[in-house]
Design an enzyme around this catalytic site. Structure first.
Site: not given
Length: 717
Positions: A569, A689, A654
């Site tokens: 991330s 995610h 995501d």
């Protein structure tokens, strides 16, 4: 559609003819002749990203598909997956070995420490071979009732996330949230615990937050904006009613705020918590009066943050009011609305960051961070001078609160962990100082005595000392021969904790040094640590990481040609930045769901999360943020140069970092990299995610990552 001349074929078997620049079978330098199919190279289509401070050509912008259904986009992602599968087939045996090791360290039959709420003991169970948890409770006679078996809910779904299970005050109803795509758009489900059946009526498009009124029939939830996915509307919903009867009780019009609802620990109030990077606001409602009006604890102000809990008619408040490292204050409920009425309880300290607290009838427990380590301090109300710190014998560790749902008790539950100590749940008697181990997480095939953990310090380019947590096998010769696996995050004030991670021992047992770099942008060393790693100081995050790598090599912890980095991330942004800035330092980098197209994303307020994060990254519609972000954005700073080997992952659904950021980054990398190192891109087509949802499917992802690293190292076995 025109096929561009510089486009290289993926595979004549997987893509429509319109996508191909002829089935030439061209092989890039990173492939051995005949060993792999051609590396996918995406078509370039002219597109200009406009902004007030400069326009940029983006030939891969077309890979953005908000509906995630464009045949050309799906074909490209599929081709990259096929290329990845073909590459990893060469070390399939290593992957299988690692996967077996990782599963071998999982206690497959397991139960969490039960906690008492009302008449029941609640816990979570896992059964051998099953992917998902089973939520249960036991009554006073020991009779066990299954609340939700997530394995049953997951049947027929490739992804399943059940979260925030919340029992009604009378414990007869269960509210819980379900996500079946990984997009983090939840469906509310209500289960009658007397029958085990769910109500037919439900709400969708929600955040996972839930708060109960005391009437046992009213819940408060948050509806998300369908485009930006921002939490925008608080709804009051009566169980069993038609979804359209849900009543709007609060709507947030400032799109820089996130929102959450919850009950206070004592159950007396419902809170709406509004959170922005530099500002918060809390509104409260008596849980006895669900049709009443929410009241402000204190109105929002820029550079003013607070969180609160309630006990015995007063609010206990953690705030940065005149306190960069936070202080704890209090106010009676009948005096809320004006922060000038707040009275100090625990004063601000320059060397201690207060991160959290738990309130009890006679005691206050404080989660604080000192010298980069989280510790717990306990004090009796009115006697801060007699506070006690729960100590540790290890140099690198972390403590954090367990679930404490009862206020009228002297027992505090907390978890202790270190890089070599599995999570251990303690019951600490705040009156006597005695503590009892309730459970130490069992880890099969693991012997802590074989390993060592320590803390070292690297020097950043500006002279700042950066803490580094290390784990390695005893007997390590600090002679510069070991491989290194270096992890960091460094954003949002989120600290990377030196907690136990059973999977990493598959690398440590093969001679790796495992390092956590506590770089700026986190909050390990106090609030200033975060401030020095965001906005116009963001580059410190990247240079700190590079400084840690150099320190570990120069100190003999690692061989200069055996250094591997990993981040996800915002940590994936870190990987992209260091790949541009210091590619020669790394043998390979792993970037999970990486935030790499920073300028384009932060210019686009229709993308989830953008507006809330202007105070984290800066708003590129304004100077000097545009130029500064552009100076480090990995996608924009790609050079024609050698890059380390790269494994990049994403999830099609995501919601935090859209799949097209890493897709574009990889596509551009293929045309810029001048090396023969592998560049691999994997898209999980059924997740978001957080990646795969099952505990064993997640293990497979880790095994693939480690096998990729070991194959590069040449020690695949």
């Amino acid at each position: 559609m025109m096929a561009y001349k510089n486009k290289i074929a993926f595979s004549c078997l997987t893509l429509p003819v319109i996508w191909l620049a002829g089935c030439t079978g061209t092989v890039t330098p990173e492939q051995s002749a005949g060993a792999l199919p051609p590396a996918p190279v995406a078509e370039q289509r002219p597109f200009i990203v406009e902004s007030p401070h400069g326009d940029r050509a983006d030939p891969y912008y077309w890979l953005r598909d908000d509906e995630r259904a464009d045949p050309d986009v799906i074909a490209y992602l599929t081709a990259e997956n096929e290329y990845y599968d073909a590459y990893r087939a060469g070390y399939a045996a290593t992957t299988a070995t690692i996967e077996a090791e990782l599963i071998g360290r999982i206690q497959q039959d397991d139960t969490s420490v039960p906690y008492q709420k009302g008449d029941y003991l609640y816990s979570v169970q896992y059964e051998a071979g099953k992917e998902y948890p089973i939520h249960v409770r036991a009554d006073a006679t020991g009779q066990v009732q299954v609340l939700v078996d997530v394995n049953e809910l997951a049947l027929g779904h490739s992804y399943m996330n059940v979260t925030n299970l919340s029992v009604s005050p009378n414990q007869q109803l269960l509210a819980y949230m379900v996500d079946t795509t990984g997009r983090r758009q939840y469906e509310l489900r209500i289960r009658d615990l007397t029958t085990g059946q769910d109500y037919v009526e439900t709400l969708t498009g929600l955040s996972p937050a839930i708060a109960w009124a005391k009437d046992n029939k009213t819940v408060f939830v948050i509806e998300n904006d369908p485009q930006t996915l921002l939490s925008t509307r608080v709804l009051k919903y009566e169980i069993g009613s038609a979804p359209e009867t849900a009543e709007l009780v609060y709507e947030e019009t400032d799109n820089t705020f996130y929102m959450w609802v919850n009950n206070t620990t004592d159950g007396e109030y419902i809170q709406i918590h509004l959170d922005q990077t530099v500002s918060t606001e809390v509104r409260v409602l008596d849980a006895d009066t669900p049709n009443g009006e929410f009241r402000l604890l204190a109105p929002r102000e820029r550079d003013f943050q607070y969180v609160a809990d309630h006990i015995q008619g007063r609010w206990i408040i953690l705030t940065d009011l005149n306190a960069p490292n936070y202080q704890i204050m209090t106010v009676a409920h009948d005096q809320i609305g004006d922060k000038s009425r707040w009275q100090p309880l625990i004063e601000h300290r320059e060397d201690v960051l207060i991160q959290d607290f738990e309130v009890f009838a006679d005691y206050l427990a404080i989660q604080e961070r000192v010298d980069g380590l989280r510790q717990i301090r306990v004090m009796r109300w009115g006697h801060p001078e007699k506070s006690q710190v729960i100590t540790s014998d290890e140099p690198v560790y972390v403590t954090y609160f367990e679930r404490n749902v009862q206020q009228d008790t002297t027992i505090l539950r907390y978890t202790y962990s270190s890089l070599i100590t599995p999570a251990t749940v303690y019951a600490y008697d705040m009156a006597t100082g005695e503590r009892e181990v309730l459970k130490r997480q069992p880890v099969p095939n693991f012997d802590a005595s074989l390993y060592t953990t320590e803390r070292t310090w690297a020097t950043a380019t500006d002279g700042t000392k950066i803490p580094v947590s290390l784990l390695y096998k005893k007997g390590l010769r600090q002679d510069g021969s070991a491989p290194l696996y270096q992890y960091a995050y460094g954003s949002y004030g989120s600290s990377s904790e030196p907690s136990f991670r059973s999977s990493v021992f598959s690398l440590v047992d093969r001679g790796f040094v495992y390092a956590i770099a506590h770089i700026r942008g986190g909050q390990e060393m106090g609030r200033h640590w975060y401030e020095d790693g965001k906005l116009l100081n963001k580059i410190n995050t990247f240079t700190d990481y590079i400084a840690v790598t150099k320190h570990l090599v120069e100190s003999g912890y690692a061989h200069p040609d055996k250094v591997f980095g990993m981040g996800g991330s915002a940590g994936g942004l870190l990987m992209g930045a260091v790949a541009n800035m210091a590619p020669e330092l790394y043998r390979g980098l792993v970037a999970h769901v990486p935030f790499v197209d920073v300028v384009t994303t932060m210019l686009d307020e229709s993308i989830p999360l953008t507006t809330n994060e202007f105070d984290e990254w800066g708003n590129p519609k304004l100077q000097p943020y545009y130029d500064y972000i552009l100076s480090y954005s990995p996608y924009d700073q790609l050079q024609e140069q050698d890059y380390p080997a790269l494994l990049v992952t994403t999830g099609l659904h995501d919601s935090q970092v859209q799949y097209f950021e890493p897709a574009k980054w990889v596509a551009k990398l293929r045309t810029h990299k001048t090396d023969a190192n592998p560049l691999l891109f994997k898209t999980n087509m059924t997740a978001g995610h957080g990646g795969s949802s099952g505990r064993f499917s997640r293990v497979k992802d880790v095994a693939e990552e480690y096998a990729f690293i070991l194959d590069l190292l040449g020690s695949a076995q």
